[in-house]
Scaffold this motif. Structure first.
Motif, mmCIF file in Angstrom:
data_model
loop_
_atom_site.group_PDB
_atom_site.id
_atom_site.type_symbol
_atom_site.label_atom_id
_atom_site.label_comp_id
_atom_site.label_asym_id
_atom_site.label_seq_id
_atom_site.Cartn_x
_atom_site.Cartn_y
_atom_site.Cartn_z
ATOM 1 N N ASP A 181 0.828 -1.212 0.000
ATOM 2 C CA ASP A 181 0.000 0.000 0.000
ATOM 3 C C ASP A 181 0.860 1.259 0.000
ATOM 4 O O ASP A 181 0.502 2.263 -0.632
ATOM 5 C CB ASP A 181 -0.912 0.021 1.235
ATOM 6 C CG ASP A 181 -1.943 -1.095 1.217
ATOM 7 O OD1 ASP A 181 -2.555 -1.325 0.157
ATOM 8 O OD2 ASP A 181 -2.116 -1.743 2.273
ATOM 9 N N GLY A 190 -8.494 15.261 10.604
ATOM 10 C CA GLY A 190 -8.299 13.993 9.924
ATOM 11 C C GLY A 190 -7.587 13.009 10.823
ATOM 12 O O GLY A 190 -7.907 12.863 12.011
ATOM 13 N N ALA A 191 -6.612 12.304 10.271
ATOM 14 C CA ALA A 191 -5.880 11.299 11.041
ATOM 15 C C ALA A 191 -5.048 11.915 12.156
ATOM 16 O O ALA A 191 -4.613 11.202 13.072
ATOM 17 C CB ALA A 191 -4.979 10.500 10.104
ATOM 18 N N ALA A 246 -2.009 6.537 7.554
ATOM 19 C CA ALA A 246 -3.458 6.555 7.337
ATOM 20 C C ALA A 246 -3.840 7.611 6.318
ATOM 21 O O ALA A 246 -4.733 7.403 5.475
ATOM 22 C CB ALA A 246 -4.177 6.800 8.658
ATOM 23 N N THR A 247 -3.176 8.759 6.375
ATOM 24 C CA THR A 247 -3.491 9.848 5.451
ATOM 25 C C THR A 247 -3.126 9.484 4.026
ATOM 26 O O THR A 247 -3.932 9.660 3.094
ATOM 27 C CB THR A 247 -2.743 11.125 5.876
ATOM 28 O OG1 THR A 247 -3.167 11.492 7.190
ATOM 29 C CG2 THR A 247 -3.038 12.274 4.924
ATOM 30 N N GLN A 260 -5.218 6.703 2.223
ATOM 31 C CA GLN A 260 -6.548 7.083 1.740
ATOM 32 C C GLN A 260 -6.504 7.686 0.341
ATOM 33 O O GLN A 260 -7.532 7.825 -0.313
ATOM 34 C CB GLN A 260 -7.178 8.098 2.692
ATOM 35 C CG GLN A 260 -7.482 7.540 4.074
ATOM 36 C CD GLN A 260 -7.869 8.643 5.054
ATOM 37 O OE1 GLN A 260 -7.981 9.801 4.680
ATOM 38 N NE2 GLN A 260 -8.066 8.266 6.309
ATOM 39 N N ARG A 261 -5.322 8.105 -0.112
ATOM 40 C CA ARG A 261 -5.223 8.779 -1.402
ATOM 41 C C ARG A 261 -5.316 7.768 -2.535
ATOM 42 O O ARG A 261 -4.712 6.697 -2.479
ATOM 43 C CB ARG A 261 -3.910 9.564 -1.503
ATOM 44 C CG ARG A 261 -3.790 10.650 -0.445
ATOM 45 C CD ARG A 261 -4.874 11.705 -0.616
ATOM 46 N NE ARG A 261 -4.818 12.704 0.452
ATOM 47 C CZ ARG A 261 -5.733 12.840 1.390
ATOM 48 N NH1 ARG A 261 -6.786 12.017 1.419
ATOM 49 N NH2 ARG A 261 -5.629 13.777 2.307
ATOM 50 N N ARG A 262 -6.035 8.093 -3.545
ATOM 51 C CA ARG A 262 -6.173 7.217 -4.704
ATOM 52 C C ARG A 262 -5.725 7.956 -5.965
ATOM 53 O O ARG A 262 -5.908 9.155 -6.072
ATOM 54 C CB ARG A 262 -7.643 6.780 -4.867
ATOM 55 C CG ARG A 262 -8.091 5.849 -3.768
ATOM 56 C CD ARG A 262 -7.411 4.471 -3.886
ATOM 57 N NE ARG A 262 -7.915 3.539 -2.890
ATOM 58 C CZ ARG A 262 -7.340 3.357 -1.686
ATOM 59 N NH1 ARG A 262 -6.289 4.060 -1.373
ATOM 60 N NH2 ARG A 262 -7.837 2.483 -0.834
#
Length: 919
Positions: free
Chosen positions: A732, A824-825, A913-914, A917-919
Motif C-alpha cells: 500500500d 483527519g488522522a 493513514a493519510t 486514503q489517497r487514490r
C-alpha cells in the motif's frame, strides 16, 4: 547637581517648570512646528522617525519680579546628544552626553522680564566627516542602534532661583552595620563660612537624627536601623539646610536606604541573607514617548506588575532611565542592575565617554538603595575582547576603577554571551537562548555545563582574573511570544509607528505590520480557531519555554539567579512578560508559581506515555532565598493522590523528594494529563506547580496498511510497530528517507510514498538523492554553478529540504512556532496545535519549502512560522506525482527505538493513514 528630585528641591528653592509646548525646527527647514518637552522628535513626528541631525527647540518664559538680580539656573534632566543653550540669543553653555543632567547659571545681564530660551540639539549620525567630534559609533547610544535613534530634550527642564552659594550635589554613604551615614556636600563657590545641617527622618516619618557642621561633610548615627529590601523597602529622608550667619540660605532633600549586597562563596547576599535573583531585562522603552515615561503613575503601575509576576530585580539594559524610575524602585521595592549604554567602536574617545557616563550615573543615582550592580560592557558590544588584548586590559582596569569609585555594589565587566567572556568580574553572568522543544537537549547541556563552572565563561587567553567563586547567573534567556495587536492600537484605531519597523532584523522575521494578513494568507484559521486563538497559543508557548528553562536552572543550586528576556516587549521585539502597552500575557497569574523562591521541579522520565503505564517523576524543591522547614510535605494529585515527606533545606538548596512512580490512568482516547504538586508546611501551602504529560491510549496495531521499502532500517522499524510487509508491487505504501528517479517513476504509475525526510540521507537540498537526467546538461553547462541547489520547481516532487541549523528556522531567541493541524488522522494527537514538550524526541531538524500559500489550506498538515508570522515552512505535507502521491515529513519518527515513543508511533500511524486514503 543634587541627587534629589525636583519636588524635594522645591521646598528650598523657587522653581518654574519649563515643560510643555515648545517651538521646534529641524535641519535646514525654515518652518517651525509645535513640539512637546520632554520628548524625542522621533516619537512626535512621523517624518523624523529615524532622523539624525540638528534641531532647534524654542520657548519663552517670564522672569518673576522678585527674581530680578538673583541667581537663576537652568536645569536639564537629559538632552540627547549635544546641547547648545541660548537665552535671548546669547550662548549660556554647551553639554555633551545624552543621558545625564546638566545645569547652567544664566548671567544676570542675559535676563529680561520676558525671555526666549533656545536649545540647539545635535544627534550625530555615523558620518564622521559631518560629526568628527562625536560620530554616533563613538558615543554611548545603547539600543538606539536596534530600535532607532533618539534626539531631543527627553527629560524635564526647570528654571530655578538659587543663592550665590547653594548645594550642588549630595553624596550619601549609609552603613548598615553601624548605622553611620556620611553626607558629602558639593557647594557652589568656595563654600566657606557656611554651616550645614542634616535632619534624618525614618520610614515612619519620625526624625531620628540631626547634626550640623561648619564644613561640607556631615556624619550621623542612627539607632534601630530598618534595612531596605524588596519586601520592606525602608527609605530614610535627609533634609539638608545650608546656613550663613544662622540664616538658612538653601535647602534640599535626598532619600537613601541601609542595605548591603554582596557576592561571596558563589552566592548573592542582600543584607547578609541569601538572595536568589529573579530578574527580567528592562529596556525602559514606552508606548508613545519611546524613552520618556508618560508619568510617575505609569512607572508605579509597571513596578507593581513586575512584583506581581514574582520578579525581585530588573536589569536596566544599556540605558540610563529617567530618575523617577529609580525613585519608584526604591519606594516599591525592586532591586535594580544598571548598565552603561554601549558604543559601537572602541576608541580612546569612546572609552573616555563610557567612563564619564558611568561616573555621571554614580553621581546622579548613587544614593538609591535599589541599585545593587553595574555592567560595564554588554555582550562585547563596542569592544572586541576575543581578539584585542588592549580591550581586555581596559576592561579589567575599568572594573578596578569602578570598584574603587563604588565598593558598595557588584560589577559585571562584560555581561557575556558566546563567543565572548569575562576578564574580571564580581558575577559570572552569561547569556544563552534555546527554545524548547526544538532545542531542549542543548538547553539542558548548556545549563549543566554552566552550573558546573564551565571554563568558557572566562577568557582563555591567559589574562582572566577568575577567582572561581563568582555567583553564577544566567543573565539573559527566553523566547518570543506575540502580543495581541488589537491591544496596541492607537486611540484612532491605527497601528503604532513601530509596527512598521524591524524589517532588517532576523532575515525580516521581526516585521510586525501585516501579521493578521499573513495569518489569513497561510490559512492558519484552519489550524487555530481564529487569530486570537493563535496569539493565545503562542503566549502559552512562551510560558512553557520559560517554565521549563527556569525549572532546569533551579535544579542546580550553583546557579543563584537569572534574567528573563524580557520585562516588556520593545517595538518589534516580542519576548516580554508584558506587551509594549504593559498588558499582561495570558500566563500572568500562573507565572509566579515558577518565578518564586520556592519552586517545585518535576522532571518526568518521558513527556509522553501510554495509558496504564507507570511514569517515573523525579521531584525536588529549589529554595532560592527561602527554605523548606522540618515537617514539610509534598502532595500530588490527578486521578491519583499521594504525599511524601520533604527533607528540610536551607536557602540556595534543593530538597529532594526522590522519584515518584505515578500510575497513569487507563484511557480509551489520547489526552493531556495535568499532575498538580503542592508543598504544605504547618497546614499552609507554600509552593505549587504542575506537570503536563501527553497520554496515549494503548495502541491496537490492526488494519494497518502494508508497507515496503528499499531501506532495511525503515522496513524493520515499520515491522516492529506492527505494519505488515509486502512486496513492492503489492504494498500500500512505500517508505523512504529520500527519493530517486525510480521512486518518481513508481509514483507516476500510481504508487503512494511516505517520505521521512529527516536528513539521515544526503540529498541535493531537496528530497532527491539524484539529479534528473534532463537537468544534468544544464548544470554542466554553467560551469561556475555546478554546486547550485537543484531547482525544486523544475523537478519532482518539487519540495526543498533545508537544515534548520544556521537559519532562522533554528529556534533560538526569535521563536519558531511549529504546529500540526489537528484534523483527519491527526485529530487524535493530544495538545496543540503548537508542539509541546512531548514532541522533544521527534521535533524536526529540517523544514521543507516549495509550497505555495494556497497549499496551506489542505495539503500542508504541519508547518512552522517565525516571529511575526514570516518565513513559512512545512514539516508535514502531501503532494501528487503522476497517478500516485506522497506524504513527506521532516519529523524524526525513527530516532527512538520502535514503539518506545508514543508520539513517534502516533505520527507514523497518522501519516500512513493519510497517504493510504489517497487514490
Amino acid at each position: 547637581m543634587p541627587t534629589q528630585n525636583a519636588a524635594a528641591e522645591a521646598k528650598g528653592r523657587e522653581t518654574i517648570a519649563l515643560d510643555g509646548v515648545w517651538d521646534f525646527q529641524f535641519g535646514d527647514s525654515d518652518a517651525w512646528r509645535k513640539s512637546a518637552v520632554p520628548a524625542v522628535w522621533q516619537a512626535e513626528f512621523a517624518d523624523l522617525r529615524t532622523a539624525f541631525g540638528r534641531a532647534r527647540h524654542r520657548r519663552t518664559f517670564s522672569l518673576p519680579q522678585e527674581w530680578a538680580g538673583k541667581r537663576v539656573m537652568l536645569r536639564f534632566g537629559a538632552v540627547n546628544y549635544f546641547a547648545e543653550v541660548l537665552v535671548n540669543g546669547r550662548a549660556v553653555g554647551t553639554h555633551e552626553g545624552g543621558y545625564l543632567p546638566f545645569s547652567f547659571i544664566i548671567p544676570h545681564d542675559f535676563l529680561r522680564p520676558e525671555n526666549e530660551l533656545e536649545v540647539v540639539v545635535t544627534l550625530p549620525s555615523a558620518d564622521a566627516n559631518q560629526y568628527p567630534q562625536f560620530p554616533f559609533s563613538e558615543i554611548p547610544h545603547g539600543k538606539q542602534s536596534w530600535y532607532g535613534p533618539l534626539g531631543g530634550i527627553w527629560q524635564s527642564v526647570v528654571l530655578e532661583q538659587c543663592g550665590e552659594c547653594h548645594i550642588e550635589h549630595v553624596k550619601v554613604d549609609a552603613d548598615l552595620a553601624s548605622g553611620v551615614v556620611d553626607f558629602d556636600l558639593e557647594l557652589s563657590g568656595d563654600g566657606g563660612g557656611y554651616e550645614a545641617t542634616v535632619a534624618i527622618v525614618d520610614p515612619d516619618g519620625v526624625e531620628v537624627a540631626r547634626v550640623s557642621s561648619s564644613g561640607a561633610s556631615l556624619r550621623a548615627t542612627i539607632a534601630n536601623i530598618k534595612a531596605w529590601s524588596p519586601d520592606t523597602p525602608a527609605l530614610y529622608r535627609a533634609d539638608l539646610i545650608l546656613s550663613a550667619g544662622g540664616t538658612p540660605i538653601d535647602r534640599t532633600s535626598v532619600t537613601f536606604g541601609f542595605r548591603t549586597f554582596e557576592a561571596r562563596d558563589g552566592r548573592l547576599y542582600l543584607n547578609g541573607a541569601p538572595f536568589y535573583m529573579r530578574a527580567a531585562l528592562d529596556q525602559d522603552y514606552y508606548p508613545a514617548g519611546i524613552c520618556t515615561p508618560p508619568s510617575l503613575e505609569f512607572l508605579e503601575d509597571q513596578a507593581r506588575k513586575a512584583k506581581a509576576l514574582g520578579l525581585n530585580t530588573l536589569r536596566i539594559h544599556i540605558k540610563i532611565p529617567d530618575p523617577r524610575y529609580y525613585e519608584v524602585a526604591d519606594r516599591l521595592g525592586l532591586v535594580i542592575w544598571t548598565e552603561i549604554p554601549n558604543v559601537q567602536i572602541f576608541t580612546e574617545a569612546s572609552a573616555r565617554r563610557m567612563r564619564e557616563t558611568m561616573a555621571g550615573i554614580l553621581r546622579r543615582d548613587g544614593h538609591h538603595p535599589s541599585i545593587v550592580a553595574w555592567t560595564i560592557i554588554n555582550e562585547d558590544w563596542g569592544t572586541r575582547l576575543v581578539e584585542n588584548e588592549d580591550h581586555r586590559r581596559w576592561l579589567a582596569d575599568t572594573y578596578d576603577w569602578l570598584k574603587a569609585l563604588d565598593p558598595t555594589r557588584l560589577v559585571s565587566d562584560n555581561s557575556a554571551c558566546f563567543p565572548n567572556f569575562h576578564v574580571k568580574s564580581d558575577m559570572n553572568d552569561y547569556h544563552y537562548y534555546r527554545s524548547v522543544p526544538e532545542r531542549l537537549g542543548e538547553w539542558d547541556e548548556l545549563t549543566k555545563q554552566f552550573a558546573g563552572g564551565a571554563s568558557w565563561t572566562y577568557s582563555s587567553l591567559g589574562d582572566a582574573q577568575w577567582r572561581g567563586d563568582e555567583p553564577l547567573i544566567v543573565s539573559e534567556f527566553g523566547v518570543w511570544g506575540l502580543p495581541d495587536p488589537s491591544k496596541l492600537l492607537l486611540d484612532d484605531g491605527s497601528e503604532p509607528f513601530w509596527m512598521e519597523t524591524g524589517a532588517t532584523w532576523g532575515d525580516g522575521v521581526a516585521y510586525p505590520h501585516g501579521i493578521q494578513t499573513r495569518f489569513n494568507t497561510l490559512h492558519l484559521d484552519g489550524v487555530f480557531k481564529d487569530f486570537g486563538a493563535f496569539i493565545e497559543a503562542v503566549q502559552w508557548y512562551q510560558f512553557d519555554n520559560l517554565k521549563y528553562q527556569i525549572e532546569v536552572m533551579r535544579s542546580y543550586p550553583s546557579i543563584v539567579g537569572y534574567v528573563i528576556t524580557e520585562f516588556t516587549d520593545v517595538h518589534w521585539e516580542a519576548n516580554g512578560l508584558l506587551d509594549m502597552n504593559r498588558n499582561p500575557r495570558v500566563f500572568h497569574d500562573v507565572f509566579p508559581q515558577v518565578n518564586a523562591d520556592l519552586v517545585i521541579i518535576a522532571r518526568p522520565a518521558a513527556w509522553a506515555v501510554y495509558a496504564g503505564d507507570v511514569l517515573d517523576v523525579d521531584v525536588s524543591v529549589a529554595t532560592g532565598g527561602g527554605e523548606i522547614p522540618d515537617g514539610a510535605i509534598l502532595k500530588w494529585s490527578y486521578a491519583e493522590r499521594g504525599e511524601r515527606a520533604l527533607p528540610a533545606a536551607g536557602p540556595n538548596g534543593l530538597s529532594k523528594a526522590g522519584t515518584l512512580k505515578l500510575p497513569i490512568p487507563e484511557s480509551a482516547t489520547n489526552e493531556r494529563l495535568r499532575i498538580v504538586f503542592e508543598v504544605i508546611s504547618n497546614g499552609v501551602s507554600i509552593s505549587t506547580n504542575f506537570l503536563d504529560i501527553s497520554v496515549y491510549a494503548k495502541r491496537q496495531a490492526t488494519r494497518l496498511p502494508s508497507v515496503t521499502s528499499r531501506d532495511p532500517e525503515l522496513l524493520a522499524f515499520a515491522q516492529a510497530i506492527g505494519y505488515p510487509i509486502a512486496q513492492a508491487e503489492a504494498a500500500d505504501i512505500h517508505l523512504a528517507h529520500a527519493l530517486d528517479s525510480d521512486d518518481i517513476e513508481k509514483m507516476r504509475e500510481g504508487a503512494r510514498y511516505l517520505v521521512i525526510a529527516d536528513g539521515s540521507v544526503a540529498t541535493h537540498r531537496n528530497l532527491r538523492t539524484d539529479v534528473p537526467a534532463g537537468e544534468r546538461l544544464y548544470r554542466e553547462m554553467i560551469v561556475n554553478e555546478r554546486n547550485m541547489p537543484v531547482g525544486i520547481d523544475q523537478q519532482l516532487p518539487g519540495i526543498g529540504l533545508i537544515e534548520r541549523e544556521g537559519t532562522m528556522w533554528r529556534g533560538d531567541w526569535i521563536a519558531n512556532f511549529s504546529w500540526i493541524r489537528r484534523k483527519g488522522a491527526f485529530a487524535s494527537i493530544p495538545g496543540g496545535p503548537l508542539l509541546d514538550l512531548s514532541f522533544e524526541k521527534v521535533v524536526p531538524h529540517h523544514v521543507m519549502t516549495g509550497f505555495r500559500t494556497f497549499e496551506f489550506a489542505g495539503p500542508v498538515h504541519g508547518g512552522v512560522v517565525i516571529g511575526w508570522l514570516h518565513k513559512p515552512a512545512v514539516t508535514i505535507a502531501e503532494r501528487s506525482v503522476g497517478r500516485g502521491s506522497l506524504l513527506a515529513t521532516t519529523f524524526r519518527l525513527t530516532s527512538s527505538a520502535p514503539g518506545s515513543d508514543p508520539v513517534a508511533v502516533a505520527l507514523f500511524d497518522a501519516m500512513t493513514a493519510t497517504i493510504a486514503q489517497r487514490r
